[in-house]
Design a protein around this motif. Sequence first.
Motif, mmCIF file in Angstrom:
data_model
loop_
_atom_site.group_PDB
_atom_site.id
_atom_site.type_symbol
_atom_site.label_atom_id
_atom_site.label_comp_id
_atom_site.label_asym_id
_atom_site.label_seq_id
_atom_site.Cartn_x
_atom_site.Cartn_y
_atom_site.Cartn_z
ATOM 1 N N THR A 108 0.830 -1.201 0.000
ATOM 2 C CA THR A 108 0.000 0.000 0.000
ATOM 3 C C THR A 108 0.866 1.253 0.000
ATOM 4 O OG1 THR A 108 -0.165 0.009 2.410
ATOM 5 C CG2 THR A 108 -1.839 -1.224 1.205
ATOM 6 N N LEU A 125 -10.924 -4.464 0.441
ATOM 7 C CA LEU A 125 -9.837 -4.197 -0.497
ATOM 8 C C LEU A 125 -9.884 -5.204 -1.638
ATOM 9 C CD1 LEU A 125 -7.232 -2.775 -1.362
ATOM 10 C CD2 LEU A 125 -5.975 -4.289 0.197
ATOM 11 N N TYR A 156 -6.890 3.428 2.084
ATOM 12 C CA TYR A 156 -5.618 2.830 1.691
ATOM 13 C C TYR A 156 -4.655 3.798 1.007
ATOM 14 C CZ TYR A 156 -7.324 -1.761 2.975
ATOM 15 O OH TYR A 156 -7.795 -2.826 3.686
#
Length: 467
Positions: A174, A190, A451
């Motif tokens: 990330t 995600l 994120y």
Amino acid sequence: MGTAPAAQLDEAAFLELERSFSGRLVRPGDAAYDEARRIWNGSISKYPALLAYCTGVADVAAALESAKRTGLPVAVRSGGHSFPGQSLCEDGIVIDLSAMNGIRVDPENHTVRAQAGVLLGALDRETQHFGAAVPAGIVTHTGLAGLTLGGGIGWLMRKYGLTVDQLLSADVVTADGTFVTASARHEPELFWGLRGAGGNFGVVTEFEFRLNPVGPMVLAGPILWPLEEAPQVLRFYRDWITDVPDELTTIVVHRKAPPLPAIPPQLHGRPVIAVISCYAGDIEAGQRVLRPLREFGTPLLDLCAPKPYLQHQSMFDPSFRPGWWYYVRSCDIERLDDEVIDISAAHALRITSPLSTCNIFHLGGAVARVGEDETACSGRDVAHTLNINGNCVDAEGFDQARAWARAWWSALEPYHAGVYVNFLMDEGADRVQQAYGDDKLRRLRALKKEYDPGNVFRSNQNIAPAA
């Protein structure tokens, strides 16, 4: 088109990255720089400040940390095959994953792990050794990562679904350098977002896919008619595909017949409409399904025959060579009604470049059996995706080819029903919204905020973090 890089990675920052980096670093002035900044679409020219060829997760994290310290923009490149060239960035750091190209098939569990630098042809070769495949694309030098993270349409999609529908897990670095594995059980939100909008949330370094039995032989290839007969061919095709089995995927192609060895010289350069089939099932059953198509009208050429799946997968390669100049406009449509057919037939007759094409992909089948909200990838219920390519060898004639593609796309605007995100150029936020729809975009923006709140990963079909 870019110019020589204005931003530079200062020497101290470069040396600091070099100490923690095991791969190759290329920057302006290096002998390899001009070659390193080339990508598949030759019409794109950008000048990064640094190209970082990563060998593993540690290199990816180091390159991201360097970008964070220096404030330089980031692009991520695996196959470098995006139409708008988003795998490069001007004056920034390109995280290149091409050296991360390992593939491991697990025949007992019917899965395959593939690193992010893998190209489709390599994946096909490894999986076909075990009589299996991952549905993925139609050009073998396409990068697996970019194709997957946008959805992944190809010759097996009606039987098995999109590439994202085979995805079991993905390893991701990330924006803050954290390593996570996303799956249905771990980081499920995600995992949802990666399957259709994945380039926005991190650098995927490795994929795990479900394998499907395929081949080694399929019934596949093109059948050609004169382009003047396109209205009749398309009307027949529209009615014929209403009840074909899921084993059959077809693409309708409008173009000038290419000068390939399998095509007689007298047809080279002749405007044609072709229906290209891939029947991934019993060959004799496929012959029965395809018989009405083969008997319609008087085809100029019928090259549909039993052949290795690997051979069919590479059939488009000569028509989409690296370095040529590419421009695309795309849209989804609900069905091939008479107006769409007549518009398409008329614009097809105006093709000028021998490399320009319009491809009509037939969706449905397994693609439509996945719920619209199960993945970020949209357009599950549409019947067709149109990909109108204004292509040339180089700059000569490119403006005319682009204008032709835009005119066809604009004429179809009343019938647009969304767009496949992998077929977008750099068309702005409104078109990204059309690719996902309002509800999904809100969900994706919330995921982006979690994120990548600083929008580090913005050299893509960008999703802005929620406010």
